[in-house]
Design a protein around this motif. Sequence first.
Motif, PDB file in Angstrom:
ATOM      1  N   MET A  38      24.996 -61.420 -61.738  1.00  0.00           N
ATOM      2  CA  MET A  38      24.933 -61.237 -63.198  1.00  0.00           C
ATOM      3  C   MET A  38      26.336 -61.147 -63.768  1.00  0.00           C
ATOM      4  O   MET A  38      27.310 -60.956 -63.033  1.00  0.00           O
ATOM      5  N   PRO A  39      26.446 -61.251 -65.104  1.00  0.00           N
ATOM      6  CA  PRO A  39      27.752 -61.059 -65.725  1.00  0.00           C
ATOM      7  C   PRO A  39      28.189 -59.595 -65.665  1.00  0.00           C
ATOM      8  O   PRO A  39      27.354 -58.681 -65.646  1.00  0.00           O
TER       9      PRO A  39
ATOM     10  N   TYR B  43      29.469 -66.294 -69.843  1.00  0.00           N
ATOM     11  CA  TYR B  43      28.482 -65.287 -69.416  1.00  0.00           C
ATOM     12  C   TYR B  43      27.077 -65.731 -69.776  1.00  0.00           C
ATOM     13  O   TYR B  43      26.103 -65.327 -69.129  1.00  0.00           O
TER      14      TYR B  43
ATOM     15  N   ASN C  86      23.232 -64.905 -68.453  1.00  0.00           N
ATOM     16  CA  ASN C  86      22.762 -63.747 -69.221  1.00  0.00           C
ATOM     17  C   ASN C  86      21.258 -63.507 -69.094  1.00  0.00           C
ATOM     18  O   ASN C  86      20.790 -62.378 -69.187  1.00  0.00           O
TER      19      ASN C  86
ATOM     20  N   TRP D  97      22.551 -56.889 -68.694  1.00  0.00           N
ATOM     21  CA  TRP D  97      23.308 -56.883 -67.452  1.00  0.00           C
ATOM     22  C   TRP D  97      22.860 -55.724 -66.574  1.00  0.00           C
ATOM     23  O   TRP D  97      23.500 -54.673 -66.527  1.00  0.00           O
TER      24      TRP D  97
END
Lengths: 187, 187
Positions: free
Chosen positions: B41-42, B13, B17, A39
């Motif tokens: 993004m997560p 997610y 990812n 992330w």
Amino acid sequence: MTKIIDVDLAKCYRLLNHGPTVLVTSAFEGKQNVMAAAWAMPLDFDPPKMLVVIDKNTYSRHLIDGSGEFILNIPCRAQAAQVLKVGSESGNDGDKFASSQLQPLAAQKMAAPRVAGCIGYLECKVIQETHNQQKYDLFIGEVIAAQADADVYSEGRWHFDGHDEKRTLHYISGGAFFSIGDQFTID
Amino acid sequence: MTKIIDVDLAKCYRLLNHGPTVLVTSAFEGKQNVMAAAWAMPLDFDPPKMLVVIDKNTYSRHLIDGSGEFILNIPCRAQAAQVLKVGSESGNDGDKFASSQLQPLAAQKMAAPRVAGCIGYLECKVIQETHNQQKYDLFIGEVIAAQADADVYSEGRWHFDGHDEKRTLHYISGGAFFSIGDQFTID
């Protein structure tokens, strides 16, 4: 011999634009660490800023909170087993450079080490945003130095053809990764 | 016929990812829009939260600020030309669904449309963080519904073998993309 070149800061977002998994390195008071993070992404172009999520329970969090600095290292397919290893262990339990056999290298502008064999480096100073850090484990870093491996990065872009072992890693879960695939252009 | 399946929110997610480029859709007061975003993004697992950067000058920003909702649609290689088109034009200049020939579909839990032919969908409610939105154009969304294309997503993971046209897109710059490549597992 791998040649590492400086990357123009105004275009360094391109190192992360396609979404690779990174290794985050940090150092504080003589200690250092390396962790994996799926992330991480760009936040802004110029001055360039990056986002990364650093969980409160990690040893890296302690080092980054203390130093106000971190490096986003971009690992490649040849390093996948080591990326998984440093993503599975905690620096609270011992030196992950030693256990993974990843080699620390001096950085350009900070005490945190770079990771040898990675294909890109973004040295970041934390922009203090306490609420984001406390509530979301979210860190914003301004990039103050950027480098890439000349074998796979030139003229402001990644070019992986002929260098499959240097393709970026994109983590899935459970020890599974994608490597980045074909490049194509829409006219 | 493509089969779209619900994705367990605690694992959604995984749709982002590995760092794909997304299409952001939104709607407010009878207007709708679709834009491309490489910077998504997560942020968290459960409840699942996503990050996306939405520039102040975009028409989508107006719709998202008004509605408090957006959808992250995950496009695939077959849609690359359309992704580039909606990433190059502005909704301020006209309906990008019409100009790109992307087809809007009703979503599960919000007025914003999904994009037909995408391989994943994350319907997000904005968590209001005014400072992030104003200073960094950064939005946090809590995912309240998630879906994926059963041809390429099953048992909580992407599986693209045999479906090259449904591989995720990872934007570089200047009309160039990567598609995601080989999957491999470290034991």
